[in-house]
Design a protein around this motif. Sequence first.
Motif, PDB file in Angstrom:
ATOM      1  N   ASN A 144      51.053  40.744  41.079  1.00 13.22           N
ATOM      2  CA  ASN A 144      51.036  41.454  42.357  1.00 13.22           C
ATOM      3  C   ASN A 144      49.632  41.830  42.813  1.00 13.22           C
ATOM      4  N   SER A 145      48.636  41.128  42.289  1.00 10.68           N
ATOM      5  CA  SER A 145      47.242  41.367  42.680  1.00 10.68           C
ATOM      6  C   SER A 145      46.689  40.124  43.361  1.00 10.68           C
ATOM      7  N   ASN A 146      45.896  40.321  44.410  1.00 12.92           N
ATOM      8  CA  ASN A 146      45.390  39.169  45.171  1.00 12.92           C
ATOM      9  C   ASN A 146      43.924  38.867  44.908  1.00 12.92           C
ATOM     10  N   SER A 147      43.299  39.624  44.007  1.00 13.59           N
ATOM     11  CA  SER A 147      41.902  39.374  43.656  1.00 13.59           C
ATOM     12  C   SER A 147      41.580  40.122  42.371  1.00 13.59           C
ATOM     13  N   SER A 148      40.433  39.816  41.798  1.00  9.00           N
ATOM     14  CA  SER A 148      40.017  40.516  40.579  1.00  9.00           C
ATOM     15  C   SER A 148      39.787  41.994  40.868  1.00  9.00           C
ATOM     16  N   GLU A 149      39.226  42.282  42.028  1.00  9.97           N
ATOM     17  CA  GLU A 149      38.967  43.683  42.382  1.00  9.97           C
ATOM     18  C   GLU A 149      40.268  44.446  42.577  1.00  9.97           C
ATOM     19  N   ASP A 150      41.239  43.799  43.227  1.00 12.83           N
ATOM     20  CA  ASP A 150      42.546  44.416  43.439  1.00 12.83           C
ATOM     21  C   ASP A 150      43.247  44.654  42.103  1.00 12.83           C
ATOM     22  N   TRP A 151      43.178  43.654  41.222  1.00 17.23           N
ATOM     23  CA  TRP A 151      43.788  43.771  39.888  1.00 17.23           C
ATOM     24  C   TRP A 151      43.155  44.909  39.101  1.00 17.23           C
ATOM     25  N   LEU A 152      41.844  44.992  39.155  1.00 18.77           N
ATOM     26  CA  LEU A 152      41.121  46.033  38.424  1.00 18.77           C
ATOM     27  C   LEU A 152      41.524  47.420  38.911  1.00 18.77           C
ATOM     28  N   MET A 153      41.612  47.589  40.211  1.00 19.30           N
ATOM     29  CA  MET A 153      41.946  48.897  40.766  1.00 19.30           C
ATOM     30  C   MET A 153      43.392  49.279  40.462  1.00 19.30           C
ATOM     31  N   LYS A 154      44.314  48.352  40.646  1.00 16.82           N
ATOM     32  CA  LYS A 154      45.725  48.666  40.421  1.00 16.82           C
ATOM     33  C   LYS A 154      46.044  48.984  38.968  1.00 16.82           C
ATOM     34  N   ASN A 155      45.399  48.282  38.041  1.00 17.81           N
ATOM     35  CA  ASN A 155      45.777  48.390  36.636  1.00 17.81           C
ATOM     36  C   ASN A 155      44.902  49.312  35.792  1.00 17.81           C
ATOM     37  N   ILE A 162      34.134  43.860  29.189  1.00 15.86           N
ATOM     38  CA  ILE A 162      34.300  42.599  29.913  1.00 15.86           C
ATOM     39  C   ILE A 162      35.216  41.657  29.133  1.00 15.86           C
ATOM     40  N   ALA A 163      35.042  41.627  27.816  1.00 18.80           N
ATOM     41  CA  ALA A 163      35.872  40.761  26.971  1.00 18.80           C
ATOM     42  C   ALA A 163      37.347  41.118  27.114  1.00 18.80           C
ATOM     43  N   GLU A 164      37.634  42.404  27.232  1.00 20.82           N
ATOM     44  CA  GLU A 164      39.022  42.829  27.391  1.00 20.82           C
ATOM     45  C   GLU A 164      39.570  42.426  28.754  1.00 20.82           C
ATOM     46  N   PHE A 165      38.773  42.577  29.811  1.00 22.55           N
ATOM     47  CA  PHE A 165      39.215  42.134  31.140  1.00 22.55           C
ATOM     48  C   PHE A 165      39.581  40.648  31.112  1.00 22.55           C
ATOM     49  N   ILE A 166      38.719  39.840  30.489  1.00 19.19           N
ATOM     50  CA  ILE A 166      38.933  38.390  30.443  1.00 19.19           C
ATOM     51  C   ILE A 166      40.162  38.038  29.614  1.00 19.19           C
ATOM     52  N   SER A 167      40.363  38.753  28.497  1.00 19.60           N
ATOM     53  CA  SER A 167      41.520  38.459  27.644  1.00 19.60           C
ATOM     54  C   SER A 167      42.832  38.836  28.322  1.00 19.60           C
ATOM     55  N   LEU A 168      42.790  39.838  29.204  1.00 17.83           N
ATOM     56  CA  LEU A 168      44.000  40.303  29.883  1.00 17.83           C
ATOM     57  C   LEU A 168      44.317  39.513  31.147  1.00 17.83           C
ATOM     58  N   ASN A 169      43.310  38.940  31.758  1.00 17.33           N
ATOM     59  CA  ASN A 169      43.494  38.205  33.011  1.00 17.33           C
ATOM     60  C   ASN A 169      42.634  36.946  32.979  1.00 17.33           C
ATOM     61  N   LYS A 170      43.272  35.811  32.755  1.00 16.07           N
ATOM     62  CA  LYS A 170      42.525  34.562  32.579  1.00 16.07           C
ATOM     63  C   LYS A 170      41.771  34.147  33.842  1.00 16.07           C
ATOM     64  N   LEU A 193      27.986  34.335  44.234  1.00 13.18           N
ATOM     65  CA  LEU A 193      28.588  35.585  43.773  1.00 13.18           C
ATOM     66  C   LEU A 193      30.075  35.672  44.069  1.00 13.18           C
ATOM     67  N   SER A 194      30.548  34.933  45.055  1.00 17.07           N
ATOM     68  CA  SER A 194      31.968  34.985  45.374  1.00 17.07           C
ATOM     69  C   SER A 194      32.763  33.944  44.600  1.00 17.07           C
ATOM     70  N   GLN A 195      32.095  33.150  43.767  1.00 16.87           N
ATOM     71  CA  GLN A 195      32.756  32.120  42.982  1.00 16.87           C
ATOM     72  C   GLN A 195      32.962  32.592  41.556  1.00 16.87           C
ATOM     73  N   PRO A 196      34.003  32.040  40.853  1.00 15.71           N
ATOM     74  CA  PRO A 196      34.188  32.392  39.445  1.00 15.71           C
ATOM     75  C   PRO A 196      32.973  31.973  38.627  1.00 15.71           C
ATOM     76  N   LEU A 197      32.732  32.684  37.569  1.00 15.54           N
ATOM     77  CA  LEU A 197      31.615  32.365  36.685  1.00 15.54           C
ATOM     78  C   LEU A 197      31.807  30.984  36.084  1.00 15.54           C
ATOM     79  N   PRO A 198      30.859  30.051  36.259  1.00 21.11           N
ATOM     80  CA  PRO A 198      31.031  28.679  35.775  1.00 21.11           C
ATOM     81  C   PRO A 198      31.247  28.605  34.272  1.00 21.11           C
ATOM     82  N   LEU A 199      30.574  29.444  33.517  1.00 21.78           N
ATOM     83  CA  LEU A 199      30.660  29.384  32.062  1.00 21.78           C
ATOM     84  C   LEU A 199      31.102  30.739  31.501  1.00 21.78           C
TER      85      LEU A 199
END
Length: 315
Positions: A33-44, A54-62, A104-110
């Motif tokens: 139910n989130s439409n962006s990383s920022e939205d997901w971060l705020m809601k959850n 950061i490692a936890e954010f990545i492990s929780l949301n691919k 900056l608006s693109q996903p991190l390449p690596l």
Amino acid sequence: MWFKINLLSRLPSLTKEDLSCLSNANLSCCVENSNSSEDWLMKNFQSFSDLATIAEFISLNKNFNVLEVLDNLTPEQQAEFNQLQEKEDPDNTTPTTTQTSQTLSQPLPLTPDSQTAEDLTVVLRCVAKSNMNITEETITSLVTDLLGTPQDEIMINLLSRLPSLTKEDLSCLSNANLSCESYQALVKALSEHLAEKENGTKQMVYQYFILPFLSRNSTGGCVENSNSSEDWLMKNFQSFAAFATIAEFIRLNKNFSALEVLDNLTPEQQAEFRQLQEKEDPDNTTPTTTQPSQTLSQPLPLTLILTVSERIPGV
């Protein structure tokens, strides 16, 4: 809002037990139910995001995009992000948080592999249940430190830092939602790590971790990324294969060919294979393990597989 106004205002302070209970509750959520990383971060996370890594954010949301929420990160999280980038991009060809970029608006390449981060966290949390010295802070630090290296090396490095594994640890791992690749890397690392240990310890790993894990329907015996019976045996059992039975191999992999891995079998497993052949072919018209044959590369007859499966409870 309802929780805040109607529920929390009527409750006394929350205890660790209350919070642990809530963490296991079947509540609705989350990424869908989130439409962006920022939205997901705020809601959850709300204001609690400052306490995460950061490692936890990545492990929780691919699909988590660090660059999208850069302004919401703490200095510590930005520093961790820079460290993760440096591990992935040692030549500094990817912009860091201090560099201006049109990407900056693109996903991190690596980015660190989210599945690996998640699997590492799961492994550490299993071990932490029997070792109070392993805290969430320790887990986060280890995951961050180990990411960016080959998976086999990660698991070997990880085991070298851990105390001995208990039955409880192994049972926890057998139920963990690990990918087959991470499972296989862990089995390989355990095989090397326990090479000098007595058979009792290795038997425990097989009994409480390997066999239950591969027996789960969700893993499918981790057959898909193997190209032969020998390849499957090595990837999924390593040195622990000596503690299995032919019947278990057949149950876990319906295409398993005992004849293909004859040289890898123990004398006891070869004897079991001969007994199964004799039951399938009482007139001895099918070559046994001691007879030369042009059919050594063929799987066991289907009727033998069905006979063995009928002898195994739960199949």
